[in-house]
Design a protein around this motif. Structure first.
Motif, PDB file in Angstrom:
ATOM      1  N   LEU A  39       0.840  -1.191   0.000  1.00  0.00           N
ATOM      2  CA  LEU A  39       0.000   0.000   0.000  1.00  0.00           C
ATOM      3  C   LEU A  39       0.879   1.246   0.000  1.00  0.00           C
ATOM      4  N   PRO A  40       0.422   2.342  -0.625  1.00  0.00           N
ATOM      5  CA  PRO A  40       1.231   3.572  -0.659  1.00  0.00           C
ATOM      6  C   PRO A  40       1.597   4.043   0.744  1.00  0.00           C
ATOM      7  N   ASN A  41       2.814   4.565   0.860  1.00  0.00           N
ATOM      8  CA  ASN A  41       3.316   5.181   2.091  1.00  0.00           C
ATOM      9  C   ASN A  41       3.279   4.230   3.294  1.00  0.00           C
ATOM     10  N   THR A  42       3.677   2.980   3.041  1.00  0.00           N
ATOM     11  CA  THR A  42       3.792   2.008   4.127  1.00  0.00           C
ATOM     12  C   THR A  42       5.220   1.495   4.269  1.00  0.00           C
ATOM     13  N   ARG A  43       6.143   1.944   3.409  1.00  0.00           N
ATOM     14  CA  ARG A  43       7.518   1.446   3.422  1.00  0.00           C
ATOM     15  C   ARG A  43       8.500   2.617   3.453  1.00  0.00           C
ATOM     16  N   PHE A  44       8.415   3.446   4.471  1.00  0.00           N
ATOM     17  CA  PHE A  44       9.367   4.550   4.593  1.00  0.00           C
ATOM     18  C   PHE A  44       9.506   4.916   6.059  1.00  0.00           C
ATOM     19  N   ASN A  45      10.606   5.616   6.359  1.00  0.00           N
ATOM     20  CA  ASN A  45      10.790   6.112   7.721  1.00  0.00           C
ATOM     21  C   ASN A  45      11.107   7.608   7.676  1.00  0.00           C
ATOM     22  N   THR A  46      11.494   8.144   8.804  1.00  0.00           N
ATOM     23  CA  THR A  46      11.672   9.599   8.877  1.00  0.00           C
ATOM     24  C   THR A  46      12.813  10.086   7.991  1.00  0.00           C
ATOM     25  N   PHE A  47      13.860   9.268   7.819  1.00  0.00           N
ATOM     26  CA  PHE A  47      14.954   9.692   6.943  1.00  0.00           C
ATOM     27  C   PHE A  47      14.485   9.754   5.493  1.00  0.00           C
ATOM     28  N   ALA A  50      12.754  12.826   4.751  1.00  0.00           N
ATOM     29  CA  ALA A  50      13.594  14.018   4.925  1.00  0.00           C
ATOM     30  C   ALA A  50      13.212  14.833   6.152  1.00  0.00           C
ATOM     31  N   PHE A  51      12.878  14.152   7.262  1.00  0.00           N
ATOM     32  CA  PHE A  51      12.626  14.883   8.502  1.00  0.00           C
ATOM     33  C   PHE A  51      13.938  15.516   8.981  1.00  0.00           C
ATOM     34  N   PRO A  52      13.900  16.748   9.459  1.00  0.00           N
ATOM     35  CA  PRO A  52      15.121  17.418   9.937  1.00  0.00           C
ATOM     36  C   PRO A  52      15.780  16.636  11.076  1.00  0.00           C
ATOM     37  N   PHE A  89      14.145  20.501  -7.394  1.00  0.00           N
ATOM     38  CA  PHE A  89      12.957  20.634  -6.564  1.00  0.00           C
ATOM     39  C   PHE A  89      11.731  20.109  -7.307  1.00  0.00           C
ATOM     40  N   TYR A  90      11.417  18.854  -7.017  1.00  0.00           N
ATOM     41  CA  TYR A  90      10.205  18.231  -7.521  1.00  0.00           C
ATOM     42  C   TYR A  90       9.482  17.622  -6.331  1.00  0.00           C
ATOM     43  N   PRO A  91       8.167  17.478  -6.416  1.00  0.00           N
ATOM     44  CA  PRO A  91       7.423  16.915  -5.283  1.00  0.00           C
ATOM     45  C   PRO A  91       7.887  15.512  -4.888  1.00  0.00           C
ATOM     46  N   ASP A  92       8.450  14.739  -5.868  1.00  0.00           N
ATOM     47  CA  ASP A  92       8.862  13.375  -5.543  1.00  0.00           C
ATOM     48  C   ASP A  92      10.248  13.308  -4.900  1.00  0.00           C
ATOM     49  N   GLN A  93      10.836  14.458  -4.576  1.00  0.00           N
ATOM     50  CA  GLN A  93      12.151  14.493  -3.941  1.00  0.00           C
ATOM     51  C   GLN A  93      12.021  15.243  -2.615  1.00  0.00           C
ATOM     52  N   PRO A  94      11.708  14.531  -1.514  1.00  0.00           N
ATOM     53  CA  PRO A  94      11.369  15.207  -0.252  1.00  0.00           C
ATOM     54  C   PRO A  94      12.460  16.135   0.262  1.00  0.00           C
ATOM     55  N   ALA A  95      13.747  15.759   0.120  1.00  0.00           N
ATOM     56  CA  ALA A  95      14.832  16.564   0.673  1.00  0.00           C
ATOM     57  C   ALA A  95      15.206  17.745  -0.227  1.00  0.00           C
TER      58      ALA A  95
END
Length: 511
Positions: A39-47, A50-52, A89-95
């Motif tokens: 499912l979308p957005n189920t395989r990621f963490n804070t890094f 791009a959480f500060p 700067f594109y939406p698919d590149q969080p950092a």
């Protein structure tokens, strides 16, 4: 393959191949890599998001697999390399940047010879980098959503020199590269699933003149689309140069391939390195590889496809196995996903399956049965090859029943169909007995031991039942023999020995 011209124009093609590394973890985080059914957005963490304050940590398994690719492509491995930030700067590149190896990649100056092209393809460099997130556009609501599952997945970017001179050469390289990367366990190379994507740089020029302006076609995920994109670009650029002569040049652009219109479409003017504002990543520093580390990866390398092909030809060609037979098995192994880093295995590869089955048996007989009957039946059922369908042990039992004439080939095909459509733990010979498929010799309890007498009686009945066909046979029409044998096989439920039946018929008819 010939190095051809198009209406007097030389075609120059370079490829940048983005290969997803076959690791269960992402390149710089402990997050799991995603599967197609996640499912979308189920395989990621804070890094990945791009959480500060979050920091990267290099995945050692991704590095080892990258080294495998570099060694397989005969590259020079740099013992010191570094990571850079590529800003856009594109939406698919969080950092707002991608971590890559622009200035100092870990491997350079490789060489790859595709069996079909025959001309060495120079590998400029191989670099480790992160994948981006995925944009999901809803045309009905005119909105876009971001799925972070793919963000941070480990990629290899394999960059060639502009050594290709036709779409066919580029296609052969990609197919051969897929086979190589799968063989050494670096990637599954599945273009449809996005595990391998190509950026194609195309330019044309008159022979002897400077190279033309290259245009890049991004993110092609099919060999068929890649060939179509290159062919369209050749024609498009040729039209521009021939229409305007020397007054205009082909504009440097980044384009994409539109699968609906079957043409390339402009995305933006081509960026150069300064546009990305590359800078060293301060959080990663220098990557140092020891000679011992490189050699340990080299020692664990699986055989390369050409070495495997050569060994199979040397081992089995004397028994009648052809190079085409071997290529069929090699191609199946090229499709098969190779396990690494905890990824589940679907069984033996086709080559290993054949070699296990051929132990102590006639290798040509085993090869013919696997290719013609086993693979043919799987294809008819719409199933991919997997040793799990019929394990080696059971396939060996089936082959032995045929070789020992306890079962005819026709009966064996019926048994194979049953084993594929209704798998069970019943031993193969017992299953054949339950289905009444064993030959008379193997069924002495129910059929007279004098099987020739039984077959002779059936042949006599056949002569009485088919007077027209028998008359044609006596007149010398050998083609009718197939119909006569067909009658015998139907009345013996496929258990008769065809060659012996023919001998008895000719004896009775005095042919």
């Amino acid at each position: 393959m010939s190095r051809w011209l198009v209406d007097g124009w030389q075609v120059v093609i370079g490829l940048e191949t983005h290969v997803q590394i076959k690791s269960s973890r992402k390149l710089f985080s402990r997050s799991s890599t995603s599967l197609l059914n996640d499912l979308p957005n189920t395989r990621f963490n804070t890094f990945d998001a791009a959480f500060p304050g979050t920091l990267p940590r290099l995945n050692r398994k991704c590095l080892d697999l990258a080294l495998r690719a570099a060694l397989a492509l005969d590259c020079t491995v740099n013992k010191r390399s570094s990571f850079d930030r590529k800003h856009y700067f594109y939406p698919d590149q969080p950092a707002g940047y991608q971590v890559t190896q622009h200035y100092s990649p870990f491997a350079v100056n490789g060489r790859f010879v595709s069996p079909k092209i025959g001309v060495p393809i120079r590998i400029k460099q191989i670099q480790l980098e992160q994948d981006t997130a995925k944009s999901i556009t809803n045309s009905r609501t005119r909105s876009s959503l971001i799925d972070l599952n793919r963000a941070g997945t480990g990629l290899l970017e394999i960059v060639t020199e502009p050594d290709f001179r036709s779409p066919e050469e580029a296609a052969d390289y990609v197919r051969s590269l897929q086979e190589l990367l799968r063989a050494v366990g670096v990637s599954d190379g599945n273009m449809e699933a996005g595990s391998l994507r190509c950026d194609v740089n195309v330019s044309i020029n008159r022979p002897g003149e400077p190279l033309g302006t290259r245009c890049e076609v991004k993110n092609i995920n099919s060999v068929k689309f890649m060939v179509a994109a290159i062919e369209y670009e050749i024609q498009r650029q040729k039209n521009i140069l021939e229409t305007f002569h020397s007054e205009h040049k082909v504009p440097q652009e980044t384009r994409r391939f539109d699968v609906d219109s079957w043409r390339t479409v402009k995305m933006r003017s081509k960026e150069d390195a300064p546009d990305y504002r590359y800078m060293p990543d301060p959080n990663l520093g220098v990557l140092i590889l020891s000679e011992g580390h490189i050699e340990s990866v080299r020692r664990e390398m699986p055989p390369l496809p050409e070495a495997t092909r050569a060994r199979l030809i040397q081992t089995y060609s004397s028994s009648g196995v052809t190079e085409n037979n071997i290529d069929v098995l090699m191609n199946l192994d090229a499709i098969k996903e190779i396990p690494y880093d905890g990824v589940s295995n679907s069984g033996l590869g086709a080559v290993a399956y054949f070699e296990r089955c051929a132990e102590g048996r006639d290798s040509k007989f085993v090869m013919n049965w696997i290719i013609q009957d086993f693979l043919g039946r799987l294809s008819a059922l719409g199933k991919p090859f997997s040793s799990a369908h019929i394990p080696v042990g059971k396939m060996g039992e089936l082959l032995d029943l045929i070789a020992e004439k306890q079962m005819t080939r026709s009966s064996a095909k019926l048994l194979l169909q049953q084993m594929l459509t209704a798998p069970s733990d019943v031993p193969v010979k017992l299953l054949a007995k339950q289905m009444d498929l064993l030959s008379p010799v193997a069924k002495q309890a129910t059929i007279s031991p004098t099987s020739d007498d039984t077959l002779r009686d059936i042949c006599i009945r056949c002569i009485d039942a088919l007077p027209a066909e028998i008359a044609a046979l006596r007149a010398g029409n050998e083609k009718v023999m197939n119909r006569v044998i067909g009658w015998i096989m139907r009345h013996t439920k496929g258990k008769a020995d065809i060659n012996r039946a023919k001998e008895i018929l000719k004896e009775l008819l005095q042919l």
